[in-house]
Design a protein around this motif. Sequence first.
Motif, mmCIF file in Angstrom:
data_model
loop_
_atom_site.group_PDB
_atom_site.id
_atom_site.type_symbol
_atom_site.label_atom_id
_atom_site.label_comp_id
_atom_site.label_asym_id
_atom_site.label_seq_id
_atom_site.Cartn_x
_atom_site.Cartn_y
_atom_site.Cartn_z
ATOM 1 N N VAL A 8 4.036 9.465 -7.420
ATOM 2 C CA VAL A 8 4.619 8.131 -7.276
ATOM 3 C C VAL A 8 5.396 7.804 -8.550
ATOM 4 C CG1 VAL A 8 4.166 5.667 -6.990
ATOM 5 C CG2 VAL A 8 2.762 7.335 -5.765
ATOM 6 N N SER A 9 6.670 7.457 -8.409
ATOM 7 C CA SER A 9 7.480 7.051 -9.552
ATOM 8 C C SER A 9 8.002 5.649 -9.337
ATOM 9 C CB SER A 9 8.655 8.021 -9.761
ATOM 10 O OG SER A 9 8.186 9.311 -10.128
ATOM 11 N N LEU A 10 7.997 4.857 -10.408
ATOM 12 C CA LEU A 10 8.396 3.449 -10.344
ATOM 13 C C LEU A 10 9.507 3.205 -11.359
ATOM 14 C CD1 LEU A 10 4.785 1.890 -10.371
ATOM 15 C CD2 LEU A 10 6.178 2.442 -8.365
ATOM 16 N N ASP A 45 0.853 -1.184 0.000
ATOM 17 C CA ASP A 45 0.000 0.000 0.000
ATOM 18 C C ASP A 45 0.888 1.234 0.000
ATOM 19 O OD1 ASP A 45 -2.349 -1.484 0.074
ATOM 20 O OD2 ASP A 45 -2.426 -1.500 2.268
ATOM 21 N N LEU A 46 0.506 2.233 -0.779
ATOM 22 C CA LEU A 46 1.266 3.474 -0.839
ATOM 23 C C LEU A 46 0.838 4.396 0.292
ATOM 24 C CD1 LEU A 46 1.127 3.945 -4.711
ATOM 25 C CD2 LEU A 46 3.075 3.161 -3.352
ATOM 26 N N ASP A 47 1.801 5.071 0.911
ATOM 27 C CA ASP A 47 1.529 5.893 2.085
ATOM 28 C C ASP A 47 0.925 7.240 1.736
ATOM 29 O OD1 ASP A 47 2.593 3.969 3.811
ATOM 30 O OD2 ASP A 47 4.626 4.741 3.546
ATOM 31 N N GLY A 48 1.199 7.750 0.531
ATOM 32 C CA GLY A 48 0.808 9.104 0.174
ATOM 33 C C GLY A 48 -0.694 9.320 0.098
ATOM 34 N N GLN A 49 -1.057 10.600 0.162
ATOM 35 C CA GLN A 49 -2.451 10.997 0.018
ATOM 36 C C GLN A 49 -2.760 11.288 -1.442
ATOM 37 O OE1 GLN A 49 -4.468 10.775 2.753
ATOM 38 N NE2 GLN A 49 -2.577 9.953 3.635
ATOM 39 N N VAL A 50 -4.030 11.513 -1.743
ATOM 40 C CA VAL A 50 -4.423 11.879 -3.103
ATOM 41 C C VAL A 50 -3.640 13.126 -3.526
ATOM 42 C CG1 VAL A 50 -6.318 12.739 -4.528
ATOM 43 C CG2 VAL A 50 -6.704 10.841 -2.941
ATOM 44 N N VAL A 83 0.521 9.713 -10.286
ATOM 45 C CA VAL A 83 -0.130 10.479 -9.222
ATOM 46 C C VAL A 83 -1.214 9.626 -8.564
ATOM 47 C CG1 VAL A 83 -1.446 12.563 -8.646
ATOM 48 C CG2 VAL A 83 0.275 12.646 -10.450
ATOM 49 N N ILE A 84 -1.276 9.678 -7.246
ATOM 50 C CA ILE A 84 -2.352 9.001 -6.523
ATOM 51 C C ILE A 84 -3.659 9.779 -6.724
ATOM 52 C CG2 ILE A 84 -3.234 8.321 -4.257
ATOM 53 C CD1 ILE A 84 -0.385 7.855 -3.352
ATOM 54 N N VAL A 85 -4.683 9.097 -7.212
ATOM 55 C CA VAL A 85 -5.988 9.729 -7.441
ATOM 56 C C VAL A 85 -7.075 9.133 -6.555
ATOM 57 C CG1 VAL A 85 -5.468 10.468 -9.787
ATOM 58 C CG2 VAL A 85 -6.441 8.191 -9.396
ATOM 59 N N ALA A 86 -6.811 8.020 -5.909
ATOM 60 C CA ALA A 86 -7.794 7.388 -5.029
ATOM 61 C C ALA A 86 -7.074 6.542 -3.999
ATOM 62 C CB ALA A 86 -8.762 6.526 -5.842
ATOM 63 N N THR A 108 -2.993 0.180 -8.331
ATOM 64 C CA THR A 108 -4.365 0.623 -8.100
ATOM 65 C C THR A 108 -4.316 2.011 -7.487
ATOM 66 O OG1 THR A 108 -4.380 -0.429 -5.896
ATOM 67 C CG2 THR A 108 -5.276 -1.704 -7.727
ATOM 68 N N GLY A 109 -5.309 2.820 -7.811
ATOM 69 C CA GLY A 109 -5.412 4.154 -7.241
ATOM 70 C C GLY A 109 -4.528 5.193 -7.885
ATOM 71 N N LEU A 110 -3.866 4.879 -9.008
ATOM 72 C CA LEU A 110 -2.986 5.829 -9.687
ATOM 73 C C LEU A 110 -3.628 6.353 -10.973
ATOM 74 C CD1 LEU A 110 0.543 4.198 -9.289
ATOM 75 C CD2 LEU A 110 -0.658 5.757 -7.750
ATOM 76 N N ALA A 111 -3.227 7.562 -11.372
ATOM 77 C CA ALA A 111 -3.812 8.194 -12.550
ATOM 78 C C ALA A 111 -3.536 7.401 -13.818
ATOM 79 C CB ALA A 111 -3.278 9.618 -12.697
#
Length: 216
Positions: A146-148, A137-142, A183-186, A161-164
Amino acid sequence: MASGEPHPADERWLRDADLVVAVDAGAAWLAERQIRPDALVGDLDSVAPELVSRFEADGVAIERHPAAKDQSDTELAVAYARRHGASEVDVIGAFGGPRLDHELANVLLLSAPDARGLALVRAGSRTTALRGGDERDLDGQVGSVVSLFAVGGDAIGVTTTGLAYPLRDETLRTGSSRGLSNVIVAKPAAVRLRQGTLLVHEQPAGEPPAEGVETK
């Protein structure tokens, strides 16, 4: 506490630390803030001798290594923390400074087989590694960036999941910038990896990058 260019906000990472290890010149940053480390590790070629003596008199453990060695001072300090029971290690001051080769070596520490629980931190940013079979699970907020990045070979079976810009059982190639600046969107947001090693960098929304670094 490594000897790069820490952010003024990096004291936050020390608040709940069970063990504080200074790496060579990183000792000066701690001393300026009147923070006493538990240990000082390295060849001590970039820390004032009087500070070493002061720490030693104050009961700080000193682990001195020769200048000619097979590991960086930061790697030796991480090993010291592991030997003293650390299951999670946050490295402050891993980025910046005049030695780009040291910065690269610090990032590559994350790709080592025994690097679970290791993170490079700066202000609110955190860089870790994900290995085949892991899901996190990613710690960041919306709004958080996030870079991979694949390291040591292609990262196969990347699912987010939850990324733009979602990835669904896809491959990120070594040397490719495809995973940059998502970017976290959800929430919850997560990353899963089937095979390989993946560097995961999380940066809060609105946090400026390190000085001199351009964003995508």
